[in-house]
Design a protein around this motif. Structure first.
Motif, mmCIF file in Angstrom:
data_model
loop_
_atom_site.group_PDB
_atom_site.id
_atom_site.type_symbol
_atom_site.label_atom_id
_atom_site.label_comp_id
_atom_site.label_asym_id
_atom_site.label_seq_id
_atom_site.Cartn_x
_atom_site.Cartn_y
_atom_site.Cartn_z
ATOM 1 N N VAL A 139 1.070 -0.740 -0.104
ATOM 2 C CA VAL A 139 0.363 -0.095 0.377
ATOM 3 C C VAL A 139 0.459 1.398 -0.063
ATOM 4 O O VAL A 139 0.036 2.124 -1.100
ATOM 5 N N ARG A 140 1.656 1.517 0.843
ATOM 6 C CA ARG A 140 2.833 2.434 0.756
ATOM 7 C C ARG A 140 3.426 2.503 -0.954
ATOM 8 O O ARG A 140 3.954 4.035 -0.686
ATOM 9 N N GLU A 141 4.222 1.934 -1.246
ATOM 10 C CA GLU A 141 4.444 1.359 -2.363
ATOM 11 C C GLU A 141 3.378 2.085 -3.573
ATOM 12 O O GLU A 141 3.701 2.734 -4.276
ATOM 13 N N ALA A 142 2.630 1.453 -3.242
ATOM 14 C CA ALA A 142 1.218 1.864 -4.327
ATOM 15 C C ALA A 142 1.057 3.502 -4.221
ATOM 16 O O ALA A 142 0.662 4.085 -5.270
ATOM 17 N N LEU A 143 1.310 4.353 -2.712
ATOM 18 C CA LEU A 143 0.653 5.452 -2.789
ATOM 19 C C LEU A 143 1.691 6.496 -3.030
ATOM 20 O O LEU A 143 1.603 7.633 -3.670
ATOM 21 N N ALA A 144 3.196 5.520 -2.738
ATOM 22 C CA ALA A 144 4.265 6.935 -3.143
ATOM 23 C C ALA A 144 3.832 6.591 -5.122
ATOM 24 O O ALA A 144 4.285 7.768 -5.747
ATOM 25 N N ARG A 145 3.793 5.913 -5.637
ATOM 26 C CA ARG A 145 3.649 5.686 -7.362
ATOM 27 C C ARG A 145 2.478 7.074 -7.378
ATOM 28 O O ARG A 145 2.552 7.024 -8.404
ATOM 29 N N LEU A 146 1.224 6.331 -7.031
ATOM 30 C CA LEU A 146 0.020 7.109 -6.868
ATOM 31 C C LEU A 146 0.877 8.977 -6.650
ATOM 32 O O LEU A 146 0.029 9.815 -7.765
ATOM 33 N N GLU A 147 1.553 9.121 -5.935
ATOM 34 C CA GLU A 147 2.406 10.851 -5.729
ATOM 35 C C GLU A 147 3.151 10.701 -6.612
ATOM 36 O O GLU A 147 2.380 12.409 -7.468
ATOM 37 N N ALA A 148 3.193 10.024 -7.713
ATOM 38 C CA ALA A 148 4.514 11.034 -8.548
ATOM 39 C C ALA A 148 3.138 10.328 -9.376
ATOM 40 O O ALA A 148 3.915 11.809 -10.510
ATOM 41 N N ASP A 149 2.181 10.028 -10.069
ATOM 42 C CA ASP A 149 0.894 10.469 -10.469
ATOM 43 C C ASP A 149 0.725 11.477 -10.392
ATOM 44 O O ASP A 149 -0.321 12.216 -11.577
#
Length: 239
Positions: free
Chosen positions: A67-77
């Motif tokens: 979940v943390r990894e996904a949120l980091a990617r979504l922040e970049a998006d």
């Protein structure tokens, strides 16, 4: 957790060496990313709402790590923002002024990138751009929730990014990619609006690029973006 390199699908291991991500872990990471992204795109996570890591972990039945990894990617998006002391929140929707400013940036960058692509693209890059449009034409008309139009949106983004990359101007291409314009726009309106007009406009752009007509390519991109903005303002965002 070690940092993830999204573009290559690789991870830094504990001693600093670079190795391939375990396939099962990468599949899980991508799946969690897409699940949370869908919730943001469909407003199941409301614009501006707090995005709780523990709550998402329970809902998705996974540990907090992906979940943390996904949120980091979504922040970049550009779909979530991380704030000190309050964690992640979904980004607010663009206002009417925000939409106009986004397209103002695109109209400054993308026609020039398209003009350069017509002059500089390699044969391989031309094939890629043409194949993306052909693939978009095979998709069913995009309707409904994010899961139903995800492939269309991804190809739409790839089309514009591929043209920018073919300009052979790395800074220009990076600027186009960083706008993440498609994600923000698709959050605003019902996706049927992005169907046939978009495909026809893409075809006009591709024809001009393939013929190495730089002026016509730039004009076709300008027309496409101008009409896209008009569709957004007439059907979508009135705030």
């Amino acid at each position: 957790m070690p940092p993830q390199d999204r573009s290559a699908g690789r991870l830094k291991d504990s001693d600093g060496e670079t190795g391939s991500a375990p396939p099962a872990r990468q599949v899980l990471s991508d799946s969690v990313y897409e699940d949370i992204k869908a919730k943001v795109m469909d407003h199941e996570i409301a614009p501006g709402a707090r995005v709780g890591i523990d709550a998402l972990s329970r809902t998705l039945g996974v540990s907090p790590t992906p979940v943390r990894e996904a949120l980091a990617r979504l922040e970049a998006d550009g779909l979530v923002v991380k704030r000190s002391l309050s964690g992640y929140r979904a980004t607010e929707l663009l206002t009417r002024q925000g939409v106009e400013e986004l397209f103002e940036m695109r109209l400054l960058l993308e026609p020039r990138a398209t003009e350069l692509a017509a002059a500089n693209a390699t044969e391989e890059e031309l094939d890629t751009i043409e194949q993306i449009v052909e693939e978009m034409q095979t998709l069913p008309g995009p309707t409904g929730r994010y899961a139903d139009y995800r492939d269309f949106a991804a190809l739409d983004q790839r089309f514009h990014d591929a043209i920018a990359a073919a300009s052979h101007r790395p800074l220009l291409a990076a600027a186009v990619e960083r706008l993440h314009s498609h994600l923000h726009v698709f959050r605003l309106t019902h996706v049927e609006l992005a169907g046939n007009p978009t495909l026809a406009e893409h075809e006009n752009i591709v024809r001009a690029i393939l013929r190495r007509r730089a002026d016509r390519a730039a004009a076709a991109m300008t027309e496409h973006l101008t009409r896209s903005l008009q569709r957004q303002l007439s059907h979508g965002n009135e705030s």
